[in-house]
Design a protein around this motif. Structure first.
Motif, PDB file in Angstrom:
ATOM      1  N   UNK A  49       7.185   5.371  13.514  1.00  0.00           N
ATOM      2  CA  UNK A  49       6.763   6.771  13.580  1.00  0.00           C
ATOM      3  C   UNK A  49       7.813   7.600  14.298  1.00  0.00           C
ATOM      4  N   UNK A  50       8.382   7.036  15.364  1.00  0.00           N
ATOM      5  CA  UNK A  50       9.441   7.719  16.108  1.00  0.00           C
ATOM      6  C   UNK A  50      10.661   7.983  15.220  1.00  0.00           C
ATOM      7  N   UNK A  51      10.927   7.054  14.292  1.00  0.00           N
ATOM      8  CA  UNK A  51      12.085   7.157  13.404  1.00  0.00           C
ATOM      9  C   UNK A  51      11.761   7.886  12.103  1.00  0.00           C
ATOM     10  N   UNK A  52      10.512   8.338  11.972  1.00  0.00           N
ATOM     11  CA  UNK A  52      10.063   9.021  10.746  1.00  0.00           C
ATOM     12  C   UNK A  52      10.230   8.129   9.522  1.00  0.00           C
ATOM     13  N   UNK A  53       9.893   6.855   9.665  1.00  0.00           N
ATOM     14  CA  UNK A  53       9.966   5.911   8.564  1.00  0.00           C
ATOM     15  C   UNK A  53       8.551   5.548   8.126  1.00  0.00           C
TER      16      UNK A  53
END
Length: 231
Positions: A49-53
């Protein structure tokens, strides 16, 4: 050897603490994987989620890996491409992964391991102990075989690296002091790359005394000097 230009299985190291330690290549591989195999989908979900994956996540851990390997290999043969991650660091280093890598290779498929974070390397360098030759012991057995493993290391001249938990580190320091001598140099590294990183250095006796009054928190790497060959 497989001639597939796109590996069927990527081994992807993830940060051991600081999320900025993820590599650009790791992000790209995770974005393109058909499925991401995660040791704990909740922990990995935070990172992704932090990496927008946003990719399909599947649980792959020590309790299901024996049953999962065969089915995963069959899916790879069918054209799916997987990325394996652990909660932190490089998969298969004291974490699930070896069985899957071996099975994929035996099936004639392609595996590729990305370079990236692993806890014992910075701990070894931070320790100030000789690092030209070292031996990685991972976790000592909890009960059966623990004493034997330690006894087998009494004559080891290379620097030794162990992973340990917070509630067993004091016991381990005491047992190593009994086997190696209280004056053996060592370093306890915890919370590596995080805000409260600590590297406590000294003799085994000094470290035992230190942790009698200092509570231990976080992930731990213990680095111990080898036996002096001149002794």
């Amino acid at each position: 050897m497989s001639q597939d230009s796109h590996p069927n299985l990527f081994i992807v190291p993830t940060p051991i603490g600081n999320l900025q330690d993820i590599t650009l290549r790791a992000i790209e591989v995770l974005k393109q994987a058909d499925v991401i195999l995660a040791e704990d989908t909740r922990t990995s979900g935070i990172l992704l989620k932090h990496l927008n994956i946003s990719r399909p996540l599947q649980s792959y851990h020590i309790f299901n890996e024996h049953k999962a390997v065969e089915k995963l290999v069959e899916r790879m043969k069918g054209g799916e491409h997987f990325a394996l991650i652990s909660d932190a660091g490089t998969p298969a280093i004291s974490d699930p992964g070896f069985l899957l890598v071996r099975a994929v290779i035996q099936a004639g498929l392609e595996v590729q391991c990305l370079p990236g974070p692993t806890a014992f390397v910075p701990a070894l360098v931070n320790s100030g102990l000789p690092n030209d030759r070292f031996v990685f012991e991972g976790f000592l057995p909890h009960k059966k075989g623990r004493k034997t493993r330690i006894e087998n290391l009494v004559e080891e001249v290379r620097t030794m690296i162990f992973y340990e938990s917070t509630h067993r580190i004091q016991k381990t320091l005491v047992q190593l002091a009994e086997a190696f001598g209280e004056d053996r140099q060592a370093c306890v590294s915890r919370e590596l790359t995080k805000l409260h990183e600590e590297n406590a250095r000294g003799t085994l006796k000094e470290l035992i005394e230190y942790y009698q009054t200092h509570p231990v928190k976080g992930e731990i790497v213990l680095v111990v000097a080898g036996k002096n060959p001149k002794a």
